[in-house]
Scaffold this motif. Sequence first.
Motif, PDB file in Angstrom:
ATOM      1  N   LEU A 158       1.148  -1.474   0.022  1.00 25.72           N
ATOM      2  CA  LEU A 158       0.525   0.330  -0.401  1.00 25.72           C
ATOM      3  C   LEU A 158       1.025   1.257   0.144  1.00 25.72           C
ATOM      4  CD1 LEU A 158      -2.599   1.052   0.533  1.00 25.72           C
ATOM      5  CD2 LEU A 158      -2.654   1.167   2.634  1.00 25.72           C
ATOM      6  N   SER A 159       1.754   1.006   0.595  1.00 22.97           N
ATOM      7  CA  SER A 159       3.010   2.498   0.623  1.00 22.97           C
ATOM      8  C   SER A 159       3.066   2.881  -1.014  1.00 22.97           C
ATOM      9  CB  SER A 159       4.007   1.803   1.413  1.00 22.97           C
ATOM     10  OG  SER A 159       4.709   1.148   0.170  1.00 22.97           O
ATOM     11  N   HIS A 160       3.205   4.168  -0.210  1.00 17.72           N
ATOM     12  CA  HIS A 160       3.596   5.260  -1.924  1.00 17.72           C
ATOM     13  C   HIS A 160       4.605   5.752  -1.727  1.00 17.72           C
ATOM     14  CE1 HIS A 160      -1.216   5.091  -0.175  1.00 17.72           C
ATOM     15  NE2 HIS A 160      -1.180   5.447  -1.361  1.00 17.72           N
ATOM     16  N   TYR A 161       5.661   5.457  -0.561  1.00 16.81           N
ATOM     17  CA  TYR A 161       7.093   6.524  -0.841  1.00 16.81           C
ATOM     18  C   TYR A 161       8.224   5.586  -0.842  1.00 16.81           C
ATOM     19  CZ  TYR A 161       4.435   9.413   0.798  1.00 16.81           C
ATOM     20  OH  TYR A 161       3.131  11.180   0.979  1.00 16.81           O
ATOM     21  N   PRO A 162       9.596   6.015  -1.470  1.00 19.75           N
ATOM     22  CA  PRO A 162      10.504   4.673  -1.696  1.00 19.75           C
ATOM     23  C   PRO A 162      11.265   4.947  -0.384  1.00 19.75           C
ATOM     24  CG  PRO A 162      11.153   7.578  -1.667  1.00 19.75           C
ATOM     25  CD  PRO A 162       9.497   7.631  -1.494  1.00 19.75           C
ATOM     26  N   LEU A 163      10.563   4.765   0.960  1.00 14.55           N
ATOM     27  CA  LEU A 163      11.362   4.571   1.424  1.00 14.55           C
ATOM     28  C   LEU A 163      10.399   4.512   2.691  1.00 14.55           C
ATOM     29  CD1 LEU A 163      14.174   7.587   3.157  1.00 14.55           C
ATOM     30  CD2 LEU A 163      14.495   5.478   1.652  1.00 14.55           C
ATOM     31  N   ILE A 164      10.918   3.271   3.481  1.00 10.74           N
ATOM     32  CA  ILE A 164      10.036   2.639   4.428  1.00 10.74           C
ATOM     33  C   ILE A 164      10.477   2.003   6.049  1.00 10.74           C
ATOM     34  CG2 ILE A 164       8.504   1.143   2.929  1.00 10.74           C
ATOM     35  CD1 ILE A 164       9.897  -1.347   4.439  1.00 10.74           C
ATOM     36  N   THR A 192      22.758   3.808   0.889  1.00 13.77           N
ATOM     37  CA  THR A 192      22.377   3.228   1.980  1.00 13.77           C
ATOM     38  C   THR A 192      20.574   2.474   1.920  1.00 13.77           C
ATOM     39  OG1 THR A 192      23.219   4.840   3.196  1.00 13.77           O
ATOM     40  CG2 THR A 192      21.631   4.382   4.461  1.00 13.77           C
ATOM     41  N   VAL A 193      21.312   1.108   2.486  1.00 14.44           N
ATOM     42  CA  VAL A 193      20.183   0.542   2.039  1.00 14.44           C
ATOM     43  C   VAL A 193      19.315   0.087   3.320  1.00 14.44           C
ATOM     44  CG1 VAL A 193      21.220  -0.916   0.412  1.00 14.44           C
ATOM     45  CG2 VAL A 193      21.545  -1.656   2.230  1.00 14.44           C
ATOM     46  N   ASP A 260      12.709   0.013  -2.814  1.00 17.12           N
ATOM     47  CA  ASP A 260      13.097  -1.201  -3.882  1.00 17.12           C
ATOM     48  C   ASP A 260      13.853  -2.201  -3.834  1.00 17.12           C
ATOM     49  OD1 ASP A 260      15.222   0.928  -3.200  1.00 17.12           O
ATOM     50  OD2 ASP A 260      15.917   1.272  -5.058  1.00 17.12           O
ATOM     51  N   TYR A 261      15.283  -1.805  -2.417  1.00 11.69           N
ATOM     52  CA  TYR A 261      15.702  -3.548  -3.029  1.00 11.69           C
ATOM     53  C   TYR A 261      15.460  -4.189  -1.875  1.00 11.69           C
ATOM     54  CZ  TYR A 261      19.649  -1.347  -4.097  1.00 11.69           C
ATOM     55  OH  TYR A 261      20.829  -0.273  -5.653  1.00 11.69           O
ATOM     56  N   VAL A 262      14.523  -3.827  -0.214  1.00  5.52           N
ATOM     57  CA  VAL A 262      13.764  -4.518   0.362  1.00  5.52           C
ATOM     58  C   VAL A 262      12.556  -5.780  -0.833  1.00  5.52           C
ATOM     59  CG1 VAL A 262      11.574  -5.052   2.027  1.00  5.52           C
ATOM     60  CG2 VAL A 262      12.974  -3.563   2.215  1.00  5.52           C
ATOM     61  N   ILE A 263      11.961  -5.076  -1.938  1.00  4.98           N
ATOM     62  CA  ILE A 263      11.176  -5.366  -2.783  1.00  4.98           C
ATOM     63  C   ILE A 263      11.960  -7.032  -3.590  1.00  4.98           C
ATOM     64  CG2 ILE A 263       9.846  -5.310  -5.765  1.00  4.98           C
ATOM     65  CD1 ILE A 263       8.542  -2.796  -4.202  1.00  4.98           C
ATOM     66  N   LYS A 264      13.447  -5.875  -3.839  1.00  2.00           N
ATOM     67  CA  LYS A 264      13.717  -6.747  -4.911  1.00  2.00           C
ATOM     68  C   LYS A 264      14.773  -8.626  -4.044  1.00  2.00           C
ATOM     69  CE  LYS A 264      15.838  -3.183  -7.640  1.00  2.00           C
ATOM     70  NZ  LYS A 264      16.894  -2.734  -8.169  1.00  2.00           N
TER      71      LYS A 264
END
Length: 477
Positions: A158-164, A192-193, A260-264
Amino acid sequence: MRDVLLFYGIFAVYYVITINSLYFFILLCSFTRIFQIRAHANYSRFPSLAGSEHVPPISILVPAYNEELTIIENVRSLLALHYPRYEVIVINDGSKDQTLQVLIDEFQLVYSQHMTMHRVLNTANVRGIYHNPAYPNLYVIDKDNGGKADSLNAGINLSHYPLIASIDADSLLEKDALIRIAKVYMENPEETVAIGGNVRIGNGCRIEDGVVRDVRLPDKVLPMLQCVEYLKAFLGGRIGWSAINGLIIVSGAFGVFRKDYVIKVGGYRGGYPGEDMNIIIKLHKYMLENKLPYRVAFCPDAVCWTQAPDTLKILGSQRRRWGRGNLKNMLEFGRHMVLRPRYKVFGLLTLPYNIIFETLNPYFRITGLLALIGYTVMDMTNSQILLIYGLLNILYGVLLGVGSLLLEEIAFRRYPRISDIGKMLLYTVLMFLGYRQIGVVWRFLGHIEFFRNNNTWGTMTRTSWNWKTEVKKTLSG
């Protein structure tokens, strides 16, 4: 038998020397880093960042399972953060209590028929999304029970932003915590990931409207021991590990990640505890295997206050769960990455340290105790040698604890009273008189539970943050 015991004794001496040398090395790294952090903070303009449009927006994810006692204070503290653009996404993970209803009532939320989720990660069935335009940055997802990792994945969808940011529902963020951690990210956004925040024990603090008004040490023994333990782990340990890019865990209570990296890496892994360590291991693995520059950072002045268990039953349940999660992660990833040069510091130092001195620690401690009994029975030692050996072990541990308290006093001074310092020093010694030993037993029992396929969350309690009325609730999962 005497030769076996003699060999074990020599091994034990080298084990103790090695582990304490590593502890002191990491503590030295922490001291080096803390002076850099302090100097940087003195010249930082982070308060002005709170109004800057250049600060990256963040989606705060709050998994909630049976959190009716704490969720309102938690959400109120998050809505009061000093941060220019962010959203709060609470994920009700099939709670059996009134978690969803108290949120609906408090914030006048209504079911949204038109809000959609991007299913980039698989999750349990989502029943609905609730929202109120009067609180434009608050969303509540209601879903079937799937565990904490599943809830975080639903929040990502649901999130809309690049950092969680992941936040525990029983925790409270300080108002500037998010802007401080964003400052660390903005120093090197390309590499920074993940960034870990500093988790402190909130038992004993006076809380009003989701804000810590008066910082106090816990009144009870067990939370006080954990308070000292957390200071040692976060200030004496994680600052040092992050300085050499060898951090193996970002606490589930508070951490920020590149979405993006969490999804990858496939998102959070469900099915077992220890999802906070698992996601960091997967990020290290992905970045190193793809030869991408990266760092996993730690921000000690971004503070999250959490509730510590105050009974042996609940604390034991928590520590057994940690033991199961650690063992699962080492069997799943650690044994394939350890001592392999392609994984650099993480494979050559972090994982050997974690496997030998964390995962296998209960076995060394228990066999060490049996060896001591053997030495005594076979007249291979005497009481004076045992006493000196025991005192040296305690002395090493106390020095490490005092080093962590010194870091606290140099950089933060969150506990301003002289009596607080004396109390923390006292408990730094007391934690070696039974508390550490029972922790070893809990970790060992956690391993037994793991091999019995016990993957439950265990038993926890929740206490209302309202300092005027103490209401407790026991949870099992």
